[in-house]
Design an enzyme around this catalytic site. Structure first.
Site, mmCIF file in Angstrom:
data_model
loop_
_atom_site.group_PDB
_atom_site.id
_atom_site.type_symbol
_atom_site.label_atom_id
_atom_site.label_comp_id
_atom_site.label_asym_id
_atom_site.label_seq_id
_atom_site.Cartn_x
_atom_site.Cartn_y
_atom_site.Cartn_z
ATOM 1 N N GLU A 258 0.829 -1.194 0.000
ATOM 2 C CA GLU A 258 0.000 0.000 0.000
ATOM 3 C C GLU A 258 0.863 1.243 0.000
ATOM 4 O O GLU A 258 1.954 1.246 0.593
ATOM 5 C CB GLU A 258 -0.920 0.005 1.230
ATOM 6 C CG GLU A 258 -1.878 -1.182 1.288
ATOM 7 C CD GLU A 258 -2.756 -1.169 2.532
ATOM 8 O OE1 GLU A 258 -2.571 -0.259 3.378
ATOM 9 O OE2 GLU A 258 -3.625 -2.053 2.668
ATOM 10 N N HIS A 281 -7.914 1.170 2.373
ATOM 11 C CA HIS A 281 -7.663 0.821 3.786
ATOM 12 C C HIS A 281 -8.381 1.804 4.719
ATOM 13 O O HIS A 281 -7.776 2.392 5.613
ATOM 14 C CB HIS A 281 -6.162 0.817 4.078
ATOM 15 C CG HIS A 281 -5.795 -0.049 5.248
ATOM 16 N ND1 HIS A 281 -4.616 -0.725 5.329
ATOM 17 C CD2 HIS A 281 -6.462 -0.359 6.400
ATOM 18 C CE1 HIS A 281 -4.553 -1.398 6.460
ATOM 19 N NE2 HIS A 281 -5.664 -1.187 7.128
#
Length: 398
Positions: A258, A281
């Site tokens: 990420e 997220h």
């Protein structure tokens, strides 16, 4: 005292620590280990979320670091064994954003069942597709929850209240809530569930737990959600089963890799697929959850710094403590070996120190004892305690 808060932790945490006279530095993004080691020089408290990794090497260079706050649920980004070995307290927020994650899961289950992502895309493209084909109610359908912890169990309750039949699987023995039924194996759950939602923790053993074999065992045209950890799912296998039509829809909030900060490029093999919901997220990223997390974890850091309370610590033995008394308080993390308390109290007795209260807790190889003493304690006595072979960390709070 100085605190470093990374990754856009809610301002309420900064305010709470500042009110206690702690100097607070904040940074928006995450830091890699080498940057973090440098930034921690002269820092006693560290606050992070999920992107910053606190390795054993970082901890070894952070001589003044007393405590770490993970302003999130997971702590797999922190080397807990290394933190414990150095007597560094670690706190997280195991409950504060549970509801936020559950509400996102429910919203995504409904969105996929009704194919809202495709309807929305068609409308923006000027296509009026008023059809019920492929759209379903969630009432009466079977939800399979993998991981029945704080989030999984609350999802179970809310899903059942909406009329869903709930199955769950967990490697630990968990009490079923409501009418939920425990499955004896993951295969049993996959054979029955029409929607599968993952809520396992970040332990290394869960890496790659859901791949081509598990997707193949899911019911045809079922739905899949992952709102726990990115590394537990094989995204290439998920894409193949989405493209084949075996999986009718997926919602993914976490990814193996990420970006460290908002605005950075994001690439995933799941991009561009219809009826796939990708979110950055944000399962726990509601304003309410971030306020609660900021308050909860900052309070744990403040209380540990001020008077040594370790309630809910994930690295040190837990001792619940009241405010500091009139005299000094000794906060002593030590190796959990026979005779250590005799050595500690022997040093204090030799120095003529009267013990008013003593609280001890142990966990595995570590012990933590809090000792309130009357009057004062000499620097010589403190030095002798630090030199004991069982000593991990000693702090004196006046």
């Amino acid at each position: 005292m100085k605190a470093l808060l990374l990754e856009n932790i809610h301002p309420g945490a900064e305010q709470l620590l500042s009110e206690r006279g702690i100097e607070v530095e904040t940074r928006k993004g995450a830091l890699d280990p080498s940057e973090l080691a440098e930034a921690l020089q002269g820092v006693q408290l560290l606050g992070i979320r999920s992107k910053t990794h606190v390795t054993a090497e970082v901890l070894e260079q952070a001589d003044e670091l007393i405590a770490i706050g993970a302003f999130c649920i997971g702590t797999n980004q922190i080397d807990l064994d290394a933190a414990a070995a150095r007597g560094t307290a670690v706190f997280n927020a195991p409950f504060s954003n549970t509801r936020s994650v559950v509400e996102l899961a429910i919203a995504e289950i409904i969105s996929m069942a009704r194919r809202l992502t495709e309807k929305n895309a068609n409308m923006h493209a000027g296509v009026w597709d008023k059809s019920a084909t492929g759209s379903h109610e969630v009432r009466g359908r079977t939800l399979g929850i993998v991981g029945y912890g704080n989030i999984g169990s609350q999802l179970s309750v809310i899903a059942e209240a909406m009329g869903m039949r709930v199955l769950f699987y967990d490697i630990n023995d968990k009490l079923a809530l409501g009418n939920a039924r425990k499955c004896e194996s993951l295969d049993e759950l996959l054979a029955e569930a029409e929607t599968v939602s993952l809520h396992v923790d970040g332990r290394s053993g869960n890496a790659g737990m859901f791949g081509a074999e598990q997707f193949a065992k899911m019911r045809p045209r079922s739905l899949f959600l992952n709102l726990c950890r990115g590394f537990v799912v094989d995204h290439e296998a998920l894409r193949e089963h989405l493209e084949s039509g075996h999986i009718a829809g997926a919602a993914v909030d976490v990814f193996p890799e990420e970006p460290k900060a908002s605005g950075e490029p994001f690439v995933s093999t799941l991009q561009g697929l219809p009826n796939v919901i990708l979110t950055p997220h944000v399962g726990g990223s509601t304003q309410e959850a971030q306020v609660d997390i900021g308050q909860y974890v900052a309070t744990k850091l403040r209380d540990y710094l001020a008077h040594g309370a370790t309630s809910m610590s994930v690295s040190l033995p837990q001792v619940g403590i009241e405010d500091v008394t009139d005299g000094p308080r000794l906060l002593y993390v030590h190796k959990n070996v026979p005779g250590v308390m005799g050595h500690v109290n022997g040093v204090l007795a030799e120095a003529g120190v009267n013990i008013e209260r003593q609280m001890l807790s142990t966990r595995g190889e570590l012990g933590y004892v809090v000792t309130d003493v009357a009057g004062s304690i000499s620097d010589e006595a403190v030095s002798k305690l630090r030199e004991l072979p069982e000593t991990v960390r000693l702090r004196v709070v006046d």
